[in-house]
Motif scaffolding. Structure first.
Motif, mmCIF file in Angstrom:
data_model
loop_
_atom_site.group_PDB
_atom_site.id
_atom_site.type_symbol
_atom_site.label_atom_id
_atom_site.label_comp_id
_atom_site.label_asym_id
_atom_site.label_seq_id
_atom_site.Cartn_x
_atom_site.Cartn_y
_atom_site.Cartn_z
ATOM 1 N N ALA A 4 23.525 3.377 36.621
ATOM 2 C CA ALA A 4 23.644 4.733 35.627
ATOM 3 C C ALA A 4 22.324 5.646 36.046
ATOM 4 O O ALA A 4 22.376 6.975 36.026
ATOM 5 C CB ALA A 4 23.003 4.250 34.146
ATOM 6 N N ALA A 5 21.125 5.253 36.569
ATOM 7 C CA ALA A 5 19.974 6.062 37.375
ATOM 8 C C ALA A 5 20.788 6.828 38.376
ATOM 9 O O ALA A 5 20.387 8.030 38.646
ATOM 10 C CB ALA A 5 18.815 5.427 37.579
ATOM 11 N N PHE A 6 21.289 6.007 39.124
ATOM 12 C CA PHE A 6 21.989 6.572 40.463
ATOM 13 C C PHE A 6 22.931 7.661 40.203
ATOM 14 O O PHE A 6 22.828 8.821 40.697
ATOM 15 C CB PHE A 6 22.531 5.473 41.403
ATOM 16 N N GLN A 7 24.024 7.313 39.319
ATOM 17 C CA GLN A 7 24.817 8.593 39.036
ATOM 18 C C GLN A 7 24.307 9.866 38.460
ATOM 19 O O GLN A 7 24.776 10.818 38.593
ATOM 20 C CB GLN A 7 25.855 7.627 37.858
ATOM 21 N N GLU A 8 23.111 9.551 37.797
ATOM 22 C CA GLU A 8 22.531 10.481 37.099
ATOM 23 C C GLU A 8 21.691 11.727 38.216
ATOM 24 O O GLU A 8 21.627 12.654 38.158
ATOM 25 C CB GLU A 8 21.526 10.267 36.146
#
Length: 272
Positions: A204-208
């Motif tokens: 999720a942090a990567f996608q953000e």
């Protein structure tokens, strides 16, 4: 003066864009792809100036045969662009042995085999330019791309060493280091590991972090690549895009600070 350029992964993305730009200005192009039908439009438009070759770069014997065929067909190979490669998305723990090996086979070993194959041709000519498509992720890393990062770090080390070894033969080496571009590198061309729920927050942090207006326009890279090919003294490294340089500079400043903090320990470890 027209050049003969051998470019891998020419069926789509950067490879096809650059191949067509070279053909448009009158260069001769050896374009490789796993599916030759993807090159039919270029063959129809540019005729004898393009030699399409079916090639899986993972096959070392086929790589050497392709270079030999290109040399026989056009008489020389002035530039090799090792463009073939793909992204593997997934954490290190999620990555299977097969996925890891296949990532390195294409992104690193395929590039190595073609580099080895073209060197005798370029040494005999007394000139040449080997252009390796690396990535900003060959200098800094992102989570969820561990094996891709590793493959490009390997390309960086190999190519920097190669540049020192072959300069005396009149052969230049350049690492192209793009930031993210709106190609299908992260889409149809990419592979995904099987997700483990433990890493959902990391994903999720990567996608953000990769959302928003950070993606470059692929077509905008063409003038830079043509200028690189025509340069009398090309650089060892060339960023493409406006994201890579400031990011790498920031990361390296942090590395220097950490090395400085630990330098006393490091120096003492020398023993004298």
């Amino acid at each position: 003066m027209a050049k003969t350029v051998f470019i891998t992964g020419a069926s789509r993305g950067f490879g096809k864009l650059w191949a067509e730009a070279l053909l448009q200005r009158g260069d001769k192009v050896v374009a490789t792809a796993r599916d030759l039908s993807a090159l039919d439009d270029l063959v129809t438009k540019y005729g004898d100036n393009i030699l399409p070759l079916q090639l899986n770069v993972n096959d070392r014997e086929a790589d050497f045969a392709a270079i030999t065929k290109a040399k026989q067909h056009f008489g020389s190979i002035d530039v090799l662009i090792n463009n073939a490669g793909y992204g593997l998305f997934g954490t290190v723990e999620e990555t299977t042995e097969q996925q890891a090996r296949e990532q390195m086979e294409t992104n690193f070993f395929g590039l190595l085999w073609l580099t080895q194959a073209v060197l005798p041709v370029m040494r005999e000519q007394g000139h040449g330019h080997i252009i390796q498509l690396s990535s900003v992720l060959g200098l800094v890393t992102l989570p969820v791309l561990g094996l891709y990062n590793a493959s490009k770090f390997a390309v960086e080390g190999l190519s920097e060493t190669l540049a020192a070894e072959v300069k005396g033969f009149g052969i230049n080496v350049t690492l192209i280091e793009p930031n993210g571009f709106a190609t299908d590198w992260s889409g149809a061309s990419a592979l995904q590991t099987e997700a483990m729920p433990a890493y959902d927050a990391v994903r999720a942090a990567f996608q953000e972090g990769v959302s928003g207006d950070i993606w470059g326009v692929p077509e905008a890279t063409t003038p830079a690549v043509l200028q690189l090919i025509d340069a009398e003294n090309p650089p060892l490294r060339l960023f493409l895009g406006n994201q890579g340089y400031p990011w790498v500079k920031q990361v390296y400043q942090g590395r220097y600070a950490e090395w400085d903090n630990w330098n006393e320990v490091s120096t003492a470890a020398h023993g004298k």
